[in-house]
Design a protein around this motif. Sequence first.
Motif, PDB file in Angstrom:
ATOM      1  N   GLU A  45      -4.424   4.102   3.106  1.00 28.76           N
ATOM      2  CA  GLU A  45      -4.098   4.972   2.225  1.00 28.76           C
ATOM      3  C   GLU A  45      -4.351   6.424   2.848  1.00 28.76           C
ATOM      4  OE1 GLU A  45      -2.777   6.768  -1.215  1.00 28.76           O
ATOM      5  OE2 GLU A  45      -2.450   4.793  -0.740  1.00 28.76           O
ATOM      6  N   ALA A  46      -5.280   6.457   3.667  1.00 29.12           N
ATOM      7  CA  ALA A  46      -5.923   7.699   4.304  1.00 29.12           C
ATOM      8  C   ALA A  46      -5.079   7.912   5.426  1.00 29.12           C
ATOM      9  CB  ALA A  46      -7.311   7.716   4.627  1.00 29.12           C
ATOM     10  N   THR A  47      -4.667   6.922   6.321  1.00 29.66           N
ATOM     11  CA  THR A  47      -3.974   7.227   7.537  1.00 29.66           C
ATOM     12  C   THR A  47      -2.555   6.577   7.688  1.00 29.66           C
ATOM     13  OG1 THR A  47      -4.930   5.100   8.501  1.00 29.66           O
ATOM     14  CG2 THR A  47      -6.403   7.258   8.404  1.00 29.66           C
ATOM     15  N   GLY A  48      -2.431   5.721   6.770  1.00 27.88           N
ATOM     16  CA  GLY A  48      -1.139   4.922   7.093  1.00 27.88           C
ATOM     17  C   GLY A  48      -1.084   3.739   7.820  1.00 27.88           C
ATOM     18  N   ARG A  49      -2.226   3.529   8.474  1.00 31.36           N
ATOM     19  CA  ARG A  49      -2.211   2.382   9.469  1.00 31.36           C
ATOM     20  C   ARG A  49      -3.113   1.075   8.880  1.00 31.36           C
ATOM     21  NH1 ARG A  49      -4.924   5.977  14.723  1.00 31.36           N
ATOM     22  NH2 ARG A  49      -3.277   7.349  14.922  1.00 31.36           N
ATOM     23  N   ASP A  50      -2.236  -0.055   9.381  1.00 32.05           N
ATOM     24  CA  ASP A  50      -2.624  -1.383   8.960  1.00 32.05           C
ATOM     25  C   ASP A  50      -3.930  -1.698  10.051  1.00 32.05           C
ATOM     26  OD1 ASP A  50      -3.325  -3.866   8.105  1.00 32.05           O
ATOM     27  OD2 ASP A  50      -1.256  -4.610   8.769  1.00 32.05           O
ATOM     28  N   VAL A  51      -5.075  -1.903   9.617  1.00 28.09           N
ATOM     29  CA  VAL A  51      -6.112  -2.195  10.561  1.00 28.09           C
ATOM     30  C   VAL A  51      -6.433  -3.694  10.464  1.00 28.09           C
ATOM     31  CG1 VAL A  51      -6.949   0.072  10.552  1.00 28.09           C
ATOM     32  CG2 VAL A  51      -7.996  -1.744   8.784  1.00 28.09           C
ATOM     33  N   ASN A  52      -5.922  -4.512   9.614  1.00 31.61           N
ATOM     34  CA  ASN A  52      -6.024  -5.905   9.531  1.00 31.61           C
ATOM     35  C   ASN A  52      -5.258  -6.733  10.678  1.00 31.61           C
ATOM     36  OD1 ASN A  52      -7.480  -8.166   8.349  1.00 31.61           O
ATOM     37  ND2 ASN A  52      -5.618  -8.791   7.354  1.00 31.61           N
ATOM     38  N   VAL A  53      -5.741  -6.398  11.863  1.00 33.47           N
ATOM     39  CA  VAL A  53      -4.934  -6.744  12.949  1.00 33.47           C
ATOM     40  C   VAL A  53      -5.778  -7.994  13.711  1.00 33.47           C
ATOM     41  CG1 VAL A  53      -3.382  -4.967  13.141  1.00 33.47           C
ATOM     42  CG2 VAL A  53      -5.468  -4.877  14.245  1.00 33.47           C
ATOM     43  N   PRO A  54      -5.283  -8.814  14.450  1.00 29.84           N
ATOM     44  CA  PRO A  54      -6.154  -9.629  15.488  1.00 29.84           C
ATOM     45  C   PRO A  54      -6.980  -8.818  16.309  1.00 29.84           C
ATOM     46  CG  PRO A  54      -3.682 -10.379  15.349  1.00 29.84           C
ATOM     47  CD  PRO A  54      -3.751  -8.937  14.774  1.00 29.84           C
ATOM     48  N   ALA A 110      -9.568  -7.433  15.099  1.00 31.12           N
ATOM     49  CA  ALA A 110     -10.308  -6.032  14.318  1.00 31.12           C
ATOM     50  C   ALA A 110     -11.485  -6.558  13.730  1.00 31.12           C
ATOM     51  CB  ALA A 110      -9.288  -5.279  13.182  1.00 31.12           C
ATOM     52  N   GLY A 111     -11.484  -8.057  13.514  1.00 32.89           N
ATOM     53  CA  GLY A 111     -12.756  -8.666  13.145  1.00 32.89           C
ATOM     54  C   GLY A 111     -14.070  -8.973  13.924  1.00 32.89           C
ATOM     55  N   ALA A 112     -13.998  -8.253  15.178  1.00 31.31           N
ATOM     56  CA  ALA A 112     -14.995  -8.236  15.966  1.00 31.31           C
ATOM     57  C   ALA A 112     -16.139  -7.514  15.556  1.00 31.31           C
ATOM     58  CB  ALA A 112     -14.394  -7.909  17.420  1.00 31.31           C
ATOM     59  N   ALA A 113     -17.191  -7.908  15.920  1.00 31.98           N
ATOM     60  CA  ALA A 113     -18.387  -7.033  15.612  1.00 31.98           C
ATOM     61  C   ALA A 113     -18.480  -6.507  14.271  1.00 31.98           C
ATOM     62  CB  ALA A 113     -18.651  -5.809  16.678  1.00 31.98           C
ATOM     63  N   GLY A 114     -18.443  -7.357  13.274  1.00 35.88           N
ATOM     64  CA  GLY A 114     -18.312  -7.096  11.972  1.00 35.88           C
ATOM     65  C   GLY A 114     -17.087  -6.008  11.321  1.00 35.88           C
ATOM     66  N   GLY A 115     -16.007  -6.217  12.256  1.00 33.26           N
ATOM     67  CA  GLY A 115     -14.933  -5.118  11.678  1.00 33.26           C
ATOM     68  C   GLY A 115     -14.981  -4.010  12.397  1.00 33.26           C
ATOM     69  N   PHE A 116     -16.061  -3.777  13.435  1.00 35.76           N
ATOM     70  CA  PHE A 116     -16.185  -2.284  13.842  1.00 35.76           C
ATOM     71  C   PHE A 116     -14.837  -1.716  14.492  1.00 35.76           C
ATOM     72  CE2 PHE A 116     -17.202   0.514  17.402  1.00 35.76           C
ATOM     73  CZ  PHE A 116     -18.296   1.165  16.901  1.00 35.76           C
ATOM     74  N   PRO A 117     -13.940  -2.358  15.077  1.00 40.82           N
ATOM     75  CA  PRO A 117     -12.631  -1.932  15.544  1.00 40.82           C
ATOM     76  C   PRO A 117     -11.856  -1.100  14.517  1.00 40.82           C
ATOM     77  CG  PRO A 117     -12.855  -3.991  16.575  1.00 40.82           C
ATOM     78  CD  PRO A 117     -13.737  -3.785  15.536  1.00 40.82           C
ATOM     79  N   ALA A 118     -12.027  -1.563  13.306  1.00 38.44           N
ATOM     80  CA  ALA A 118     -11.071  -1.041  12.083  1.00 38.44           C
ATOM     81  C   ALA A 118     -11.246   0.324  11.924  1.00 38.44           C
ATOM     82  CB  ALA A 118     -11.375  -1.704  10.715  1.00 38.44           C
ATOM     83  N   SER A 119     -12.260   1.007  11.656  1.00 41.78           N
ATOM     84  CA  SER A 119     -12.550   2.355  11.400  1.00 41.78           C
ATOM     85  C   SER A 119     -11.767   3.357  12.573  1.00 41.78           C
ATOM     86  CB  SER A 119     -13.664   2.733  11.348  1.00 41.78           C
ATOM     87  OG  SER A 119     -14.018   2.186  10.035  1.00 41.78           O
ATOM     88  N   PHE A 120     -11.929   2.754  13.867  1.00 39.24           N
ATOM     89  CA  PHE A 120     -11.539   3.496  14.824  1.00 39.24           C
ATOM     90  C   PHE A 120      -9.901   3.439  15.176  1.00 39.24           C
ATOM     91  CE2 PHE A 120     -15.916   3.294  15.550  1.00 39.24           C
ATOM     92  CZ  PHE A 120     -16.229   4.454  15.972  1.00 39.24           C
ATOM     93  N   LEU A 121      -9.331   2.189  14.801  1.00 43.21           N
ATOM     94  CA  LEU A 121      -7.796   2.097  14.728  1.00 43.21           C
ATOM     95  C   LEU A 121      -7.362   2.852  13.845  1.00 43.21           C
ATOM     96  CD1 LEU A 121      -7.938  -2.124  14.894  1.00 43.21           C
ATOM     97  CD2 LEU A 121      -7.250  -0.114  16.859  1.00 43.21           C
ATOM     98  N   ALA A 122      -7.850   3.241  12.773  1.00 46.21           N
ATOM     99  CA  ALA A 122      -7.652   4.232  11.667  1.00 46.21           C
ATOM    100  C   ALA A 122      -7.540   5.408  12.249  1.00 46.21           C
ATOM    101  CB  ALA A 122      -8.271   4.002  10.408  1.00 46.21           C
ATOM    102  N   PHE A 123      -8.753   5.983  12.612  1.00 45.57           N
ATOM    103  CA  PHE A 123      -8.885   7.414  12.947  1.00 45.57           C
ATOM    104  C   PHE A 123      -8.705   8.009  14.123  1.00 45.57           C
ATOM    105  CE2 PHE A 123     -10.844   6.949   8.389  1.00 45.57           C
ATOM    106  CZ  PHE A 123     -10.095   8.107   7.962  1.00 45.57           C
ATOM    107  N   THR A 124      -8.810   7.104  15.198  1.00 47.21           N
ATOM    108  CA  THR A 124      -8.518   7.471  16.602  1.00 47.21           C
ATOM    109  C   THR A 124      -7.425   6.666  17.318  1.00 47.21           C
ATOM    110  OG1 THR A 124     -10.002   5.566  17.742  1.00 47.21           O
ATOM    111  CG2 THR A 124     -11.026   7.739  16.705  1.00 47.21           C
TER     112      THR A 124
END
Length: 374
Positions: free
Chosen positions: A237-246, A248-262
């Motif tokens: 909703e905030a960035t328009g990006r889907d972060v539920n990608v292969p 993204a579940g590493a390290a407790g989902g750590f990549p998700a926020s960075f895929l969204a905002f960077t």
Amino acid sequence: MRILIAPDKFKGSLTAVEAAAAIAEGALRVYPDAVATQFPVADGGEGTLEAAVAAGYEERLNAVVGPILAPIGAAWAFRKDAAGRAAAVIETAQASGLAHMEPTPENALRAHSYGCGQLIAAALDAGATEIVLGVGGSAMTDGGSGALRALGLKPLDAAGNVVPLGGGALADVVAVDSSGLDPRLAAVNFRIAVDVRNPLFGNTGAAHVFGPQKGADEDAVEKLDAGLRNWASVLREATGRDVNVPGAGAAGGFPASFLAFTQATLEGGFALVAGLTGLAGQLKEADLVITGEGSMDSQSLTGKAPIALADAARELGIPVIVVAGRILVTPEDLAAHGVVAAAQLLDVAPSTEEAIANAGKYLTWATTQVLEGA
């Protein structure tokens, strides 16, 4: 003869640097005139920092908030090249690792990645324009929300209050305030090293697959998974990006926020670290490669550092020898990856406990044994 000695860590007994030294001692007993180059490897998880430092990065230390708020010291690495470009290497385990937390259901819900964000801030302060994030060994299942909170993001609940840190609170987030997010993030090239393909949430996601090893019981797993699912919706909703990608579940989902905002990218861990440290150049000069890790098992065959290295050596026609704490795959499995001989510490130590306690000595013996028999 030029021997490239490039092991991963022997978890629980030897670092990759210590393992390389022990293997080199054994190799030089058999080939005293050989040129033995010690080059620790990693696949993007724990040991990535050590590999970077061994390759010439400067190790730095910062005080950060640990995964359940206790202050800890966390190392990271920094290097500036001849052209003035600055790069940093950060391991999530250093600031937010399971080693800093007792794995209980309560802690699994509380654990966060805030300290990782503090290390990223330190790297930005040092002028880094490229940051490699090695993920693995983490305590948290917070989707990287804690790290971005340290960098200025505010996850808000329905009343407009900032939610508590930790994956257990993510289900309460309804919106994020990104107005205070560090503007330097937009100019940084984030490269996230992952060695798993798990999505952020769902039956094969971060909470269900990795939550139990962090202390989560069945109830905590469901709460964490619901939180990650909600967090993905809020980020979309905030960035328009889907972060539920292969991945993204590493390290407790750590990549998700960075895929969204960077502009972060997910990269195979071994290939990323190999390029980072110059391993490819070392490999081309070798006549023989000796690699290994604590446990050579079915997971090793999915692209962990020793097997990935063996595959790269095979393409160049370079024979590979494996020395491991234990080997749980068949000789045929190893041969398919170019391994010509293998030995395990449990064959030379009188017991498992003795092999662990004196891993360096037995690793030297095992190396000698396999080279004399190869």
